[in-house]
Enzyme design. Sequence first.
Site, mmCIF file in Angstrom:
data_model
loop_
_atom_site.group_PDB
_atom_site.id
_atom_site.type_symbol
_atom_site.label_atom_id
_atom_site.label_comp_id
_atom_site.label_asym_id
_atom_site.label_seq_id
_atom_site.Cartn_x
_atom_site.Cartn_y
_atom_site.Cartn_z
ATOM 1 C CD GLU A 181 41.150 58.429 38.309
ATOM 2 O OE1 GLU A 181 40.954 59.259 37.377
ATOM 3 O OE2 GLU A 181 41.814 58.677 39.332
ATOM 4 C CB ILE A 201 36.965 50.133 43.748
ATOM 5 C CG1 ILE A 201 37.475 51.313 42.900
ATOM 6 C CG2 ILE A 201 37.960 49.759 44.851
ATOM 7 C CD1 ILE A 201 38.663 50.997 41.975
ATOM 8 N N GLY A 220 25.072 20.449 27.139
ATOM 9 C CA GLY A 220 24.027 20.676 26.130
ATOM 10 C C GLY A 220 23.079 21.780 26.590
ATOM 11 N N GLY A 221 21.784 21.595 26.323
ATOM 12 C CA GLY A 221 20.779 22.616 26.657
ATOM 13 C C GLY A 221 20.749 22.925 28.143
ATOM 14 C CD GLU A 274 44.693 41.701 40.362
ATOM 15 O OE1 GLU A 274 45.870 41.313 40.326
ATOM 16 O OE2 GLU A 274 43.948 41.561 41.344
ATOM 17 C CD GLU A 293 42.806 42.161 24.658
ATOM 18 O OE1 GLU A 293 42.725 42.420 25.872
ATOM 19 O OE2 GLU A 293 41.945 41.496 24.050
#
Length: 380
Positions: A127, A157, A340-341, A364, A368
Amino acid sequence: MDFTLSPEQTQIREMVAEFVDEEIVPVAGEIDHEDEFPRDLVSEMADLGLMGMPFPEEYGGAGLDYHSYALGLEEISRGSGGLGTVVAAHISLAGNMIYEFGDEDQKEEYLTPLAEGADIGAFALSEAGAGSDVPAMETTATLEDGEYVVDGGKLWISNGSVADTVILFAKTDPEAGNRGISSFIVRPEEDDGFYVEGTEEKLGDKGCPTAELRFDGLRLPEERRLGDEGRGFVQALKTLNGGRITIAARGVGIARAAFEEARAYAGEREQFGQPIGEFQSIKHKLADMDTKIQAAKLLMHKAADNKIRGEDYIKEAAQAKLYASEVSREVANEGIQIHGGYGYTKDFPAERFYRDAKLNEIYEGTSEVLRNTIGDQLLE
Ligand SMILES: Cc1cc2nc3c(=O)[nH]c(=O)nc-3n(C[C@H](O)[C@H](O)[C@H](O)COP(=O)(O)OP(=O)(O)OC[C@H]3O[C@@H](n4cnc5c(N)ncnc54)[C@H](O)[C@@H]3O)c2cc1C
């Protein structure tokens, strides 16, 4: 110790890889650009049994072991990170909740169409104010005359706007903290009071709609509750635990796609009169990328192995998901660097892999939070 795939596992992997190369890879850029749920592709995947890979055949599934399921999801994610999320949310989260905690009637009525791919599933836990902190959820389900009346909302969701079956978590006892959460089967087409508020515009993971849901006097019969009242939090944790193995597979799949693209480019692109792959710095990048991918794959299979053997796998699944997610982002980052670029433009898919990979570190269980889980397990 045997690292060899069984003939059946090899066959599954080859079958899915062929489908991915022929049907998903050619349209992956378009899915990314359009950001539309690829319903036709999902139907084709259902015909191949890919929407019910690990569920028993009696419930419409393909009856695959967890290694095969992870290999299948790895291949699908190699083609499209968005499709990887579609399948992981549908099987590992929604379908698995019914398979693990539903009664026979619920499995027959709701799991079978999910496993056959006739229905699409979603798992509605998060939420606005309750992401990592699940017990902070505010959605309530109050029992009135044999029906639960649900009020509240959910955010982010996956498959939420296209799902036929939504597994919904709500507080049946708001005073009881994480012991007051219960889970329910919701059928958006049949149940009044279910609203899709919109879908997110995201960095990547395109093709998998990430929806905001609102419940306003949503009425659910008691027989739609999964298991006993108050078990929802434990059910969610167990389900996410298994789900992490497949999110690790999504990470490995995206990393493989980024690596293969970069390896091919390193052989083609010439600077200073030689292919850039001949510069030691590029060769070392490729060496590190592949080494990390192989290590991530082993962690994924280690967690799947523990699950198959019925051993504890909380730490293993968290480690597999954590490591594969970080590897996926690192490998995709180096993929851009090798291009590269050109890697920074939409001319090559390198930037898509990077955008798709980043999500792995967030959903999920953020990286941390997973480090907290692993640390807790180590110190238990
Ligand atoms: C594309 C997408 C798809 C998703 N799909 C689904 C889905 O299908 N179903 C579903 O229910 N949810 C889904 N989610 C939600 C997802 O699981 C949450 O976003 C995630 O759990 C993090 O919650 P949050 O966003 O509220 O971040 P927060 O919890 O607010 O975290 C913010 C930061 O604080 C850190 N943090 C929080 N708590 C701790 C702690 N205890 N210790 C250390 N650091 C901490 C986090 O690691 C993070 O870096 C999805 C999200 C996205 C972006």
